[in-house]
Design a protein around this motif. Structure first.
Motif, PDB file in Angstrom:
ATOM      1  N   TYR A 138       0.553  -1.077   0.200  1.00  0.00           N
ATOM      2  CA  TYR A 138      -0.391   0.459   0.329  1.00  0.00           C
ATOM      3  C   TYR A 138       0.736   1.465   0.005  1.00  0.00           C
ATOM      4  O   TYR A 138       1.689   1.015   0.473  1.00  0.00           O
ATOM      5  N   GLU A 139       0.276   2.440  -0.340  1.00  0.00           N
ATOM      6  CA  GLU A 139       1.153   3.410  -0.862  1.00  0.00           C
ATOM      7  C   GLU A 139       0.747   4.930   0.134  1.00  0.00           C
ATOM      8  O   GLU A 139      -1.019   4.996   0.049  1.00  0.00           O
ATOM      9  N   LEU A 140       1.621   5.691   0.874  1.00  0.00           N
ATOM     10  CA  LEU A 140       1.347   6.501   1.862  1.00  0.00           C
ATOM     11  C   LEU A 140       0.160   7.319   0.306  1.00  0.00           C
ATOM     12  O   LEU A 140       1.142   7.664  -0.726  1.00  0.00           O
ATOM     13  N   GLU A 141      -1.539   7.923   0.188  1.00  0.00           N
ATOM     14  CA  GLU A 141      -1.845   8.939  -0.138  1.00  0.00           C
ATOM     15  C   GLU A 141      -1.624  10.166   0.089  1.00  0.00           C
ATOM     16  O   GLU A 141      -1.935  10.965  -0.687  1.00  0.00           O
ATOM     17  N   GLY A 142      -1.372  10.429   1.072  1.00  0.00           N
ATOM     18  CA  GLY A 142      -1.723  12.083   1.930  1.00  0.00           C
ATOM     19  C   GLY A 142      -2.127  11.412   3.525  1.00  0.00           C
ATOM     20  O   GLY A 142      -2.179  10.214   4.082  1.00  0.00           O
TER      21      GLY A 142
END
Length: 166
Positions: A138-142
């Motif tokens: 999972y990637e940090l979106e904000g």
């Protein structure tokens, strides 16, 4: 060995024993109360896990109830995505169990439910949980500033997401 399975009435005692812990509930959504009572456990198993569109499973580790993982599907123009959430009882922390459970639920959501995106909302102090989703790609979106008010203080929320690779 880790398996995800449906809740059963026989899970009430184990759920109560693990969930009634301030360290478990401190970074979870407001609907996960502390103290966690028998009535909370009974309601969760009889009704809470049956919310329409949601999928909620027991995390079973070596035959023992260890926690829970679930997804809450969105509707309308966002019906291709869901929020993922999870928790483990304190005796099970630090063994990679949450990472395995999140990965299994993510795989299920993409393959069986045909979802296109999953996201997790994680309170800023919960860096261990951030690491769990990062291990699952999972990637940090904000970061949503002062997004949550819980236990007398405001928290930033980190939004992580994973999009189905095509």
């Amino acid at each position: 060995m880790l398996t995800l399975r449906d809740y059963d009435n026989s899970d009430i005692e184990a759920l109560l024993a693990l969930a009634n812990n301030k360290l478990v509930s401190r970074f979870l959504v407001y609907t996960f109360p502390y103290p966690y009572t028998r009535a909370d456990a009974e309601w969760w198993i009889s009704a809470g896990v049956k919310a329409e569109g949601d999928v909620t499973k027991v995390i079973e580790y070596n035959g023992q109830f260890a926690g829970s993982v679930g997804i809450a599907r969105k509707t309308g123009w966002r019906d291709h995505l869901a929020e993922i959430g999870y928790w483990l009882g304190e005796p099970y922390w630090g063994n990679g169990i949450a990472t395995q459970a999140v990965q299994q639920m993510t795989d299920y959501a993409f393959s069986d439910l045909k979802l296109q995106k999953l996201y997790a909302l994680i309170l800023a102090p919960n860096t261990v949980s951030m690491r769990v989703v990062e291990k699952c790609e999972y990637e940090l979106e904000g970061v949503l500033k002062r997004e949550v008010f819980k236990d007398g203080q405001y928290y930033d929320v980190h939004r992580f997401a994973k999009v189905l690779k095509i």
